[in-house]
Design an enzyme around this catalytic site. Structure first.
Site, PDB file in Angstrom:
ATOM      1  CG  HIS A  37      24.389  -5.851 -33.640  1.00  0.00           C
ATOM      2  ND1 HIS A  37      24.940  -5.758 -34.888  1.00  0.00           N
ATOM      3  CD2 HIS A  37      23.070  -5.564 -33.776  1.00  0.00           C
ATOM      4  CE1 HIS A  37      23.999  -5.446 -35.763  1.00  0.00           C
ATOM      5  NE2 HIS A  37      22.856  -5.313 -35.126  1.00  0.00           N
ATOM      6  CB  SER A 188      23.965  -4.553 -40.680  1.00  0.00           C
ATOM      7  OG  SER A 188      23.825  -4.879 -39.320  1.00  0.00           O
TER       8      SER A 188
END
Ligand code: PAF
Length: 282
Positions: A37, A188
């Site tokens: 990210h 994640s």
């Protein structure tokens, strides 16, 4: 760094920036931020005056309630991590009722068939949920550019289709996959891998790299068979699909053409954690 939990306040601030001709970049995320990210955020910062990072675990894109419940929610850590990158970031962390105007439902989209390939076969309604939230975010933030990782390559192509179909004035930027030192694509979900599965998971990318080499001399079918055999022998990882597809329509390749661009796509279960990855083949 300002954090907005409601779109009203965010829209007011962004209007002021836009009146001053500041360019706005958007990085949509579901939080649990990692270096993948952050690389999108850094790219957005280098190309825009202000960057909005949205952090919202979107309920409508989960077809599995348990996956939604277990999805990591780490807003404080995420904000702390973003602060290390730049103070020029606005965090938008809305509630579901705020972003959905209390109507938490997906739109029924037609993405010209892109939604029925690969992930679409295993995660019914997933891309309607993604399309709905991304459309809402684009309409709320009205960014000049929005950034999405190539790890979710099918999602990226679907978002480009969404923007084209709804004539949303934004440039969609696809960003290359960030990997851990082991080659495992950053996600994640990696934080939920038990140690033995974390150790096994780099096999996914290693197999993709070998598949790429084989694709130079073998047919798509032969490569699919080879990859399927490798996973059949693996004691821990369970292959859900491996597909060699055209990057434009995402349909499996029947006969190779040197005028077309192909990618290999894979989904694998490591225990109950679903890993996806892909690689450019030519
Ligand atoms: O890729 C993701 O994290 C999500 O699908 C997105 C684009 C933020 C929409 O919820």
């Amino acid at each position: 760094m300002t954090i907005y939990k409601e779109k009203k306040g965010l829209e007011k601030t962004l209007n002021t920036f836009k009146q001053q001709n500041h360019s706005v970049g958007l990085v949509p995320t579901m939080g649990a931020l990692h270096n993948g990210h952050l690389s999108l955020v850094k790219q957005a910062l280098s190309q825009n005056d202000i960057v909005v990072v949205s952090i919202f675990v979107n309920p409508t894109q989960f077809n599995n309630q348990e996956d939604l419940e277990k999805y990591p929610r780490t807003l404080d850590t995420d904000v702390a991590l973003l602060k290390t990158v730049s103070k020029n970031i606005i965090v938008f962390a809305p509630t579901a009722n705020d972003i959905y105007d209390s109507n938490i439902k997906s739109i029924d989209f037609n993405f010209d068939g892109l939604e029925f390939e690969m992930e679409g076969k295993f995660r019914h309604g997933h891309f309607d949920g993604v399309g709905t939230i991304v459309k809402r975010l684009l309409e709320t933030v009205k960014p000049d550019k929005a950034y999405f990782g190539e790890k979710d390559f099918q999602q990226l192509q679907i978002i480009k289709k969404l923007v084209e179909k709804f004539k949303i004035p934004v440039t969609i930027i696809g960003c290359k996959i960030e990997r851990e030192d082991s080659g495992l694509a950053m996600s994640s979900r990696n934080t939920r891998l038990k140690p033995e599965y974390k150790k096994a998971a780099p096999f996914v990318f290693k197999t993709l790299e070998s598949a790429k080499v084989k694709f130079g001399t073998k047919s798509a079918n032969e490569v699919v068979k080879w990859v399927t055999d490798q996973f059949a022998k693996h004691p821990l990882l369970k292959l859900e699909y491996f597909i060699v597809a055209d990057v434009i329509d995402l349909k499996p390749v029947k006969r190779k053409s040197n005028k077309k661009t192909y990618r290999a796509f894979i989904a694998v279960y490591a225990d109950d954690i679903r890993l996806i990855d892909n690689i450019a083949l030519n």
